[in-house]
Design a protein around this motif. Structure first.
Motif, PDB file in Angstrom:
ATOM      1  N   ALA A   1       0.566   7.356  -6.273  1.00  0.00           N
ATOM      2  CA  ALA A   1      -0.580   8.255  -6.375  1.00  0.00           C
ATOM      3  C   ALA A   1      -0.181   9.684  -6.000  1.00  0.00           C
ATOM      4  O   ALA A   1      -0.581  10.649  -6.662  1.00  0.00           O
ATOM      5  N   TYR A   2       0.624   9.819  -4.946  1.00  0.00           N
ATOM      6  CA  TYR A   2       1.094  11.139  -4.519  1.00  0.00           C
ATOM      7  C   TYR A   2       1.943  11.792  -5.604  1.00  0.00           C
ATOM      8  O   TYR A   2       1.758  12.972  -5.919  1.00  0.00           O
ATOM      9  N   GLN A   3       2.858  11.025  -6.185  1.00  0.00           N
ATOM     10  CA  GLN A   3       3.707  11.569  -7.242  1.00  0.00           C
ATOM     11  C   GLN A   3       2.881  11.958  -8.466  1.00  0.00           C
ATOM     12  O   GLN A   3       3.126  12.995  -9.085  1.00  0.00           O
ATOM     13  N   GLY A   4       1.892  11.136  -8.803  1.00  0.00           N
ATOM     14  CA  GLY A   4       1.032  11.449  -9.937  1.00  0.00           C
ATOM     15  C   GLY A   4       0.222  12.719  -9.720  1.00  0.00           C
ATOM     16  O   GLY A   4       0.099  13.553 -10.616  1.00  0.00           O
TER      17      GLY A   4
ATOM     18  N   PRO B   1       0.810  -1.223   0.000  1.00  0.00           N
ATOM     19  CA  PRO B   1       0.000   0.000   0.000  1.00  0.00           C
ATOM     20  C   PRO B   1       0.846   1.277   0.000  1.00  0.00           C
ATOM     21  O   PRO B   1       0.440   2.301  -0.549  1.00  0.00           O
ATOM     22  N   GLU B   2       2.026   1.200   0.610  1.00  0.00           N
ATOM     23  CA  GLU B   2       2.899   2.377   0.638  1.00  0.00           C
ATOM     24  C   GLU B   2       3.378   2.738  -0.764  1.00  0.00           C
ATOM     25  O   GLU B   2       3.479   3.923  -1.113  1.00  0.00           O
ATOM     26  N   VAL B   3       3.680   1.725  -1.568  1.00  0.00           N
ATOM     27  CA  VAL B   3       4.123   1.973  -2.947  1.00  0.00           C
ATOM     28  C   VAL B   3       2.995   2.582  -3.761  1.00  0.00           C
ATOM     29  O   VAL B   3       3.199   3.528  -4.530  1.00  0.00           O
ATOM     30  N   VAL B   4       1.789   2.063  -3.578  1.00  0.00           N
ATOM     31  CA  VAL B   4       0.625   2.590  -4.302  1.00  0.00           C
ATOM     32  C   VAL B   4       0.369   4.037  -3.908  1.00  0.00           C
ATOM     33  O   VAL B   4       0.125   4.896  -4.761  1.00  0.00           O
TER      34      VAL B   4
ATOM     35  N   ASN C   1      10.304  -3.345 -10.219  1.00  0.00           N
ATOM     36  CA  ASN C   1      10.303  -3.316  -8.745  1.00  0.00           C
ATOM     37  C   ASN C   1       8.903  -3.415  -8.164  1.00  0.00           C
ATOM     38  O   ASN C   1       8.716  -3.890  -7.046  1.00  0.00           O
ATOM     39  N   MET C   2       7.915  -2.944  -8.907  1.00  0.00           N
ATOM     40  CA  MET C   2       6.537  -2.968  -8.416  1.00  0.00           C
ATOM     41  C   MET C   2       5.917  -4.353  -8.525  1.00  0.00           C
ATOM     42  O   MET C   2       5.030  -4.694  -7.748  1.00  0.00           O
TER      43      MET C   2
END
Length: 89
Positions: free
Chosen positions: A10-13, A3-6, A86-87
């Motif tokens: 989302a934050y970067q997008g 969830p942290e990667v997602v 990596n994802m």
């Protein structure tokens, strides 16, 4: 994918979207405000008067900030595609 990667993606997008749309929207907003003040001061109530200055302001922002905007979106896309392996893991 955690969830942290997602959430990070989302934050970067959203951040890139804000940086891409922000200058263009702010130019249109301030131009509309200045034209509205001009219309209120001169009592010219022409609805189509705001379109040409807004178009010119947005075009000027795109010309001036275009290279920065393009580099911003290409850097984000490159980082996104290089992090795909990596994802998956």
């Amino acid at each position: 994918m955690t969830p942290e990667v997602v959430m990070s993606m989302a934050y970067q997008g959203m951040r890139v979207t804000l940086f891409l749309a922000g200058p263009i929207l702010l130019a249109a907003l301030f131009t509309g405000l200045l034209v509205s003040l001009f219309q209120a001061a001169t009592q010219i109530n022409e609805m189509t008067l705001t379109f040409i200055p807004k178009i010119l302001a947005v075009f000027a922002v795109l010309v001036l900030a275009g290279p920065w905007l393009i580099s911003l979106i290409t850097d984000f896309t490159t980082r996104l595609f290089t992090n795909i392996p990596n994802m998956v893991m």
